[in-house]
Design an enzyme around this catalytic site. Sequence first.
Site, PDB file in Angstrom:
ATOM      1  N   ALA A  93       1.788  -0.660  10.847  1.00 39.72           N
ATOM      2  CA  ALA A  93       1.279  -1.993  10.509  1.00 39.72           C
ATOM      3  C   ALA A  93       0.532  -1.896   9.192  1.00 39.72           C
ATOM      4  O   ALA A  93       0.191  -0.807   8.747  1.00 39.72           O
ATOM      5  CB  ALA A  93       0.350  -2.503  11.599  1.00 39.72           C
ATOM      6  N   MET A  94       0.273  -3.058   8.585  1.00 41.24           N
ATOM      7  CA  MET A  94      -0.417  -3.070   7.292  1.00 41.24           C
ATOM      8  C   MET A  94      -1.400  -4.219   7.237  1.00 41.24           C
ATOM      9  O   MET A  94      -1.054  -5.375   7.496  1.00 41.24           O
ATOM     10  CB  MET A  94       0.636  -3.184   6.171  1.00 41.24           C
ATOM     11  CG  MET A  94       0.041  -3.322   4.783  1.00 41.24           C
ATOM     12  SD  MET A  94      -0.908  -1.849   4.302  1.00 41.24           S
ATOM     13  CE  MET A  94      -2.146  -2.608   3.254  1.00 41.24           C
ATOM     14  N   GLU A  95      -2.636  -3.883   6.814  1.00 39.83           N
ATOM     15  CA  GLU A  95      -3.769  -4.810   6.903  1.00 39.83           C
ATOM     16  C   GLU A  95      -3.914  -5.748   5.719  1.00 39.83           C
ATOM     17  O   GLU A  95      -5.034  -5.957   5.244  1.00 39.83           O
ATOM     18  CB  GLU A  95      -5.051  -3.985   7.055  1.00 39.83           C
ATOM     19  CG  GLU A  95      -5.474  -3.182   5.804  1.00 39.83           C
ATOM     20  CD  GLU A  95      -4.890  -1.789   5.701  1.00 39.83           C
ATOM     21  OE1 GLU A  95      -3.882  -1.521   6.382  1.00 39.83           O
ATOM     22  OE2 GLU A  95      -5.429  -0.967   4.943  1.00 39.83           O
ATOM     23  N   ASN A  96      -2.841  -6.367   5.195  1.00 35.63           N
ATOM     24  CA  ASN A  96      -3.005  -7.334   4.110  1.00 35.63           C
ATOM     25  C   ASN A  96      -4.029  -8.379   4.544  1.00 35.63           C
ATOM     26  O   ASN A  96      -4.010  -8.830   5.686  1.00 35.63           O
ATOM     27  CB  ASN A  96      -1.668  -8.023   3.838  1.00 35.63           C
ATOM     28  CG  ASN A  96      -0.522  -7.040   3.825  1.00 35.63           C
ATOM     29  OD1 ASN A  96      -0.453  -6.194   2.972  1.00 35.63           O
ATOM     30  ND2 ASN A  96       0.347  -7.132   4.824  1.00 35.63           N
ATOM     31  N   GLU A 148       0.837  -1.193   0.000  1.00 35.51           N
ATOM     32  CA  GLU A 148       0.000   0.000   0.000  1.00 35.51           C
ATOM     33  C   GLU A 148       0.880   1.253   0.000  1.00 35.51           C
ATOM     34  O   GLU A 148       1.816   1.314   0.777  1.00 35.51           O
ATOM     35  CB  GLU A 148      -0.932   0.057   1.214  1.00 35.51           C
ATOM     36  CG  GLU A 148      -1.990   1.128   1.037  1.00 35.51           C
ATOM     37  CD  GLU A 148      -3.019   1.171   2.188  1.00 35.51           C
ATOM     38  OE1 GLU A 148      -2.693   0.734   3.296  1.00 35.51           O
ATOM     39  OE2 GLU A 148      -4.121   1.646   1.938  1.00 35.51           O
ATOM     40  N   HIS A 177      -9.843  -3.425   9.673  1.00 38.85           N
ATOM     41  CA  HIS A 177      -9.643  -3.285   8.227  1.00 38.85           C
ATOM     42  C   HIS A 177     -10.065  -4.543   7.455  1.00 38.85           C
ATOM     43  O   HIS A 177     -10.343  -4.456   6.253  1.00 38.85           O
ATOM     44  CB  HIS A 177      -8.173  -3.058   7.910  1.00 38.85           C
ATOM     45  CG  HIS A 177      -7.753  -1.618   7.886  1.00 38.85           C
ATOM     46  ND1 HIS A 177      -8.433  -0.656   7.191  1.00 38.85           N
ATOM     47  CD2 HIS A 177      -6.692  -0.981   8.438  1.00 38.85           C
ATOM     48  CE1 HIS A 177      -7.808   0.507   7.333  1.00 38.85           C
ATOM     49  NE2 HIS A 177      -6.748   0.335   8.082  1.00 38.85           N
ATOM     50  N   GLU A 196      -6.049  -2.821  12.657  1.00 35.25           N
ATOM     51  CA  GLU A 196      -5.749  -3.634  11.468  1.00 35.25           C
ATOM     52  C   GLU A 196      -6.811  -4.710  11.272  1.00 35.25           C
ATOM     53  O   GLU A 196      -7.199  -5.018  10.148  1.00 35.25           O
ATOM     54  CB  GLU A 196      -4.360  -4.271  11.568  1.00 35.25           C
ATOM     55  CG  GLU A 196      -3.213  -3.281  11.741  1.00 35.25           C
ATOM     56  CD  GLU A 196      -3.161  -2.187  10.700  1.00 35.25           C
ATOM     57  OE1 GLU A 196      -3.563  -2.435   9.556  1.00 35.25           O
ATOM     58  OE2 GLU A 196      -2.748  -1.062  11.043  1.00 35.25           O
TER      59      GLU A 196
END
Length: 870
Positions: free
Chosen positions: A276-279, A141, A315, A312
């Site tokens: 953090a990243m919500e894959n 992202e 999301h 997250e």
Amino acid sequence: MKHLALLCAVLSSFVGFAQRLPELARPVNYKLTFAPDFEKNIFAGTETISIRVLKPTSEIVLNAAQIDFLSSSITSAGVTQAAKVTPDKDTQMVTLAVEKRLSAGRATIQVHFNGLLNDELRGFYLGKDEQGRKYAVTQFEATDARRAFPSFDEPAYKATFDITVIADKKHVAISNAKVLSDEPGPTKDKHTVKFTTSAKMSSYLVAIAVGEFEAVEGEADGIPIRIWGTPGKKQLDGFALDSAKFFMHYFNQYFGIKYPFEKLDLIGLPDFAAGAMENTGLITFREALLLIDDKHASIALKRAVADIVSHEMAHMWFGDLVTMQWWDDIWLNEGFATWMSPKPVAAWKPEWHVELQTLRDTVTSLGVDSLENTRPIQQAAETPAQIQELFDGIAYGKTAAVLRMLEAYIGPESFRAGVKQYLKQHAYGNATATDFWTTLAKVSGKPVNRVMPTFVQQAGMPFVAVRSECKQGTTEVSVRQRRYLFDRERFNREQSKELWQVPVCLKGSAAGKTCRLLTEKEALFNLPGCGNWTLANAGAEGFYRSGYEAENVHAIASDLEKGLTPAERIMLLGDVWASVQVGRQPVTDYLALAEGLEDETSRPVMSEMLSQVEYIEHYLISSQDQPRYAAWVRHLLTPSIRRLGYEPKPGESEEDKQLRSRVLQVAGGTGQDPEVLAWARRWSDRALASDGPLDNTIADTAFSLAARDGDIAFYDRLLEKQKQVKTPEDFYVYLGALNSFTDPKLIERNLNRALSPEVRSQDAVGVISDIMDLSAGGALAWNFVKSHWDEVAKISGGFGGAELVNAASTFCTAEQGEQVREFFTDHKVPSAERGLQQSLERIHNCADLRSQQGPRLAQWLNDHEVRVGQ
Ligand SMILES: [Zn+2]
């Protein structure tokens, strides 16, 4: 995505649509194989994309960057044709052209390619743990999936993904979906991991992690949950696992839609640029924000970890299941996740009072939105740099606050029903802002579709001024709205053209809350009975500034603890400060309000007030007035220190424990309290001599106070300890302490260290910004940035430069403002064009505040000194 720290409509509207893919085809499914090579730091990829060609064409355009195409072909109607590849570096696109036109309908694209395992913390990148073991992980992202595979890299092009990873034998591979098979080969030292077909999703949510990772496992509502980290950290997984289990159940209940992605993995990574990243199904985190030692972690960090895990996970529904159509509506992702995250945390740990923490975030958002150079929530953006800049305090904090207001306006159950319907309607698809408010208006029967556009499409926020009068036993309140701006001249000079539809709630000292939608510039409200004061934001749920007559504020100030809830006290502090900024009230009214909080026991209320007390010292007080102000601060904090003491008490609340740390920090720092400073030195000596774990709630305060006049020997001891840490948090506690020294030689040393291999690139800008924020370090850090610009600008794939533009807002003179303007005009940061204007505006506003309020402050301290001494 969640950033560690947060930050004109005209800007983007002329850029055009050059950076969007032409509507020639849509992807249906990607079959992708990745084979990372950790010797050469590259990866080999093969890809088959099943597409639907929308109209006859002889070319297909995809996104790709830093991808080396080895071969490519397109198959349509049983015929395979080699494709000619023409990349365009500027638009990050590649055109695949075939000789014979493709007809509309099904086709497949086949590509063999090589890519880089880069060190930029984006795309498919390389990281290392403390032992130097390499791993590879993705961060896509907003626009970096194209660095890992040629793709339709825009959020509306949803597809399913079949991913295969060929990994070294010692490595595990994790991706969005469950493992379908894991077989030895294709060579002796490799194994091949195939994952099941993913849910339909956007390319920016695809994720892979390959390395020596270990996990602990659990489940909730039948969904497997694993917490991953690099080797030797399993004992730090428990807190995150417990929280994720609780939240999973909570969200399943709240949304009434079961978690849509089969399994959930959360992984803590030593090298990670964002928070953090919500894959989908594989959330990646900065290690320090996931893996913690539950027993010794600071309460602030526990709360932060819970909040980010919750954000997250939210999301997975907001963002992953339903995704915004285009980045201009990124608020539908970030604002929702930010609004949602406190709910399950409050249910899990009610004693943390996260709702009040949330309100402090609202006050911060009101601050960002008080700038002329703010932006509307919905904001056009076309280029990757413009899209990157949208991840700011408006997308997160302001939107969350506006949603909170909306929820209060239509009622929590109605809001929840609307959200549920909206998610169901758009599941596995995309949605726009209009989709959202149309659904909510229909479900609630209230004019949500009139209220929301005024907050979403219009920049800034209303200033709601109230004036009350008692008329025959009833309080008649005249309510007026206009736009609020920190800029004193503009605020006082201009009548604003903006009009909001504002849900306003009032309360008087004689009566309870009355709520109504303010639709005009001016309206009359009636409150039953007559009292001494009227509060303009009862319940503190409205996203607006309130303006009061002087008498009204004074009356509220004398009734703070009985008349107002903690939330209302936090909001009032922000409102009075906003009036000080524009010269409607003297700064001394704020100090009087602070004195009215002498016996305050709510940590968030105290923290809100203390931040401003520090700000006044940092920016508004002249050096000759410093001792008198410090004396006033010591006096102000005496009751709190008396109540809390220096050492934790058996059975005390976590809130008190954290409040002690904050109060001591301000008493020692701003108040220069010799007793507190002596305590900090004793505490630090004791901690450094021991091999035991740190009590991190207090360690930060004690070390940073001791470091203020610390010498080189103390610096070296901290550095030595930092090399032996057992948890990521301890590392950052020492890092923070090292940033707090005021000796210029040690500041220089620390700045140089930031760019050395001793500090990970993700942390370097934080070190420089921290030092820039110190009175003693500002000029040194600024000179350092200027002389090392080429190095710092590149950090974290360009995030570094943008963060430093924001950090420059710490200055407070016109001359410094000019320097900042000149430097960043010559050294442009494309993802911080708005950020630069905001920093310059903040510097201007600060300088103005100092000139208008400085003399009043000096006079007040003069008059006040006697009383403090008594
Ligand atoms: Zn997010």
